[in-house]
Design an enzyme around this catalytic site. Structure first.
Site, PDB file in Angstrom:
ATOM      1  N   GLY A  73     -22.897 -12.401  -7.489  1.00 30.18           N
ATOM      2  CA  GLY A  73     -22.800 -11.223  -8.005  1.00 30.18           C
ATOM      3  C   GLY A  73     -22.284 -11.269  -9.662  1.00 30.18           C
ATOM      4  CB  THR A  74     -20.009 -13.631 -10.971  1.00 26.18           C
ATOM      5  OG1 THR A  74     -18.707 -13.627 -10.133  1.00 26.18           O
ATOM      6  CG2 THR A  74     -19.197 -14.102 -12.365  1.00 26.18           C
ATOM      7  CG  ASN A 152     -13.122  -5.055  -6.475  1.00 22.73           C
ATOM      8  OD1 ASN A 152     -13.280  -4.406  -7.507  1.00 22.73           O
ATOM      9  ND2 ASN A 152     -11.988  -6.277  -6.658  1.00 22.73           N
ATOM     10  CD  GLN A 180     -16.433  -5.057  -2.721  1.00 28.17           C
ATOM     11  OE1 GLN A 180     -16.425  -4.850  -1.666  1.00 28.17           O
ATOM     12  NE2 GLN A 180     -15.991  -6.266  -3.115  1.00 28.17           N
ATOM     13  CB  SER A 200     -22.694 -10.487  -4.387  1.00 26.64           C
ATOM     14  OG  SER A 200     -22.289 -11.606  -4.034  1.00 26.64           O
ATOM     15  N   GLY A 201     -24.931 -11.233  -1.987  1.00 28.05           N
ATOM     16  CA  GLY A 201     -25.339 -11.557  -0.516  1.00 28.05           C
ATOM     17  C   GLY A 201     -24.025 -11.557   0.411  1.00 28.05           C
ATOM     18  CG  HIS A 202     -20.117 -13.588  -0.820  1.00 27.37           C
ATOM     19  ND1 HIS A 202     -19.046 -13.454  -0.607  1.00 27.37           N
ATOM     20  CD2 HIS A 202     -20.477 -13.267  -2.032  1.00 27.37           C
ATOM     21  CE1 HIS A 202     -18.197 -13.183  -1.660  1.00 27.37           C
ATOM     22  NE2 HIS A 202     -18.992 -13.204  -2.776  1.00 27.37           N
ATOM     23  CB  THR A 238     -35.155 -25.495  -7.903  1.00 36.42           C
ATOM     24  OG1 THR A 238     -36.208 -26.267  -8.928  1.00 36.42           O
ATOM     25  CG2 THR A 238     -35.985 -25.637  -6.517  1.00 36.42           C
ATOM     26  CB  CYS A 326     -11.184 -12.975  -8.430  1.00 35.50           C
ATOM     27  SG  CYS A 326     -12.793 -12.901  -7.662  1.00 35.50           S
TER      28      CYS A 326
END
Ligand code: PLP
Length: 397
Positions: A73-74, A152, A180, A200-202, A238, A326
């Site tokens: 995401g960052t 968040n 979020q 963001s996937g996580h 890649t 963070c």
């Protein structure tokens, strides 16, 4: 430790078992490079395109081409803002909010040092954005506006559709950080009318290290990285194939499970929140009660330290957070709560619980059972609270 109750899903989520299963072949036998001419690699490229189509559907994009895979995401946030600035070289003004994630705020601080003018739009006590200030701040020098969809720390939702409509009329590029919001509320880039949108996937049960940036066809921006032709040159390097397969599967699952959030997940969140607010005279809710994603509650406790609550909860196997992943680790109270005008003392005593579709009702029971012991133990040793009289101690000056 008897058990783990994981209520820190805004920090990260567990990988869904189906996501892991989908990824495994690409970590084992299907390791070909999608750019290779041979079928061994080329067939992987087709799986990447299927994942891209799922992500496009997840956020209501018209065209799969509009999805660019990134690492986080960052990175997507940086790519959106820096990419727009690189195109609009003559424009030196960026608009954002005071409560963004450091992925946006730290970049804006750096841009300020480089001579850009940044408008940080304020929020009120409930964490709601002052949209009039945002609108008034737009001028001919504005290169990009970047606003989060949901916060968040508090879960508060910003009126991105209203902002999108206004910016469309003004012809100003609009980036939405929806890290979020994704997987918790429906997202539709055409309703928002944004030009760029980050996920963001996580945060929705894919692995860490995979993100995406939606870039509307025709959006004027330049790449941030230079290299090969991957992602049509917009983000060379890649591909993280297992990660891309994972986020594609996670997007498919999130769409299928979205209806659980306003019902099952919200019901558990509300029971937890009400149980705490009713039980502890010294507690209050941080953030708007209604305009929130359904999985998040941020509760402030007067007279005690949030970090201490977290440590005691951790002893009981309960994982929560005192702010964004963070910003914890620093003793500064959260910039989000400070921007909302939460007093320094109670900003220090704030805890965020964030649930997921894997949270179970008996886990909420466990937290509600453990909380009185934790809070009362800390109130007993607090210099500001009289446990006998059950009231704040008078402050001697
Ligand atoms: N934006 C928001 C609103 C976030 O909550 C986060 C992570 O917590 C990010 C961006 C950064 O995402 P990532 O961890 O994938 O870099």
């Amino acid at each position: 430790m008897e058990r783990t109750v994981y209520l820190d899903n805004n920090a990260t989520t567990m990988i869904a078992p189906e996501v892991l299963d989908a990824m495994m072949p690409f970590l084992r036998e299907r390791y070909g490079n999608p750019s290779s001419m041979h079928g061994f690699g080329g067939s992987v490229a087709r799986d990447i395109e299927r994942a891209r189509a799922n992500v496009a559907r997840f956020i209501g994009a018209d065209n799969d081409y509009e999805i660019v895979f990134t690492a986080t995401g960052t990175e997507s946030d940086n790519m959106a803002i820096q990419g727009a600035l690189a195109y609009y070289k003559d424009k030196r003004h960026v608009i954002t909010t005071r409560v963004e994630h450091p992925a946006v705020l730290s970049l804006c601080k750096k841009l300020e040092k480089d001579g850009y003018r940044i408008t940080y739009v304020p929020v009120d006590r409930g964490g709601n954005l002052d949209i009039d200030i945002l609108k008034e701040s737009v001028d001919d020098d504005t290169a990009v506006v970047s606003v989060m969809y949901a916060n968040n720390e508090t879960g508060v939702i910003f009126p991105v559709e209203e902002i999108g409509l206004y910016l469309k009329e003004r012809g100003v590029p609009f980036h939405v950080d929806s890290v979020q919001a994704a997987g918790k509320i429906p997202i539709n880039v055409n309703k928002i009318q944004c030009d760029m949108l980050t996920i963001s996937g996580h945060k929705f049960h894919a692995p860490k290290g995979i993100g995406a940036l939606y870039v509307r066809r025709g959006t004027r921006m330049r790449p941030v990285l230079y290299g090969g032709h991957q992602e049509k040159g917009r983000r060379p390097g890649t591909e993280n194939v297992p990660g891309i397969i994972g986020i594609g599967k996670a997007a498919e699952l999130a769409m299928a499970h979205l209806q659980e959030y306003p019902t099952t997940v919200k019901k558990m969140r509300d029971r937890l929140e009400q149980g705490i607010l009713k039980n502890f005279k010294n507690s209050h809710l941080n953030g708007d009660h209604d305009r929130r994603v359904p999985n998040t509650t941020n509760v402030g406790f007067e007279y005690i330290e949030g970090e201490a609550i977290l440590l005691y909860l951790d002893e009981k196997g309960i994982a929560a957070s005192s702010g964004s992943a963070c910003s914890s680790g620093s003793l500064e109270p959260s910039h989000v709560l400070r921007a909302m005008g939460v007093p320094f003392t109670s900003a220090h005593g704030s805890i965020r619980f964030s649930l997921s579709r894997y949270t179970k009702p008996d886990e909420i029971d466990h937290v509600l059972a453990v909380m009185p012991g934790v809070v009362n133990r800390l109130l007993d040793i607090s210099p500001y609270w009289d446990s006998v009289k059950q009231e704040p101690k008078p402050i001697n000056v």
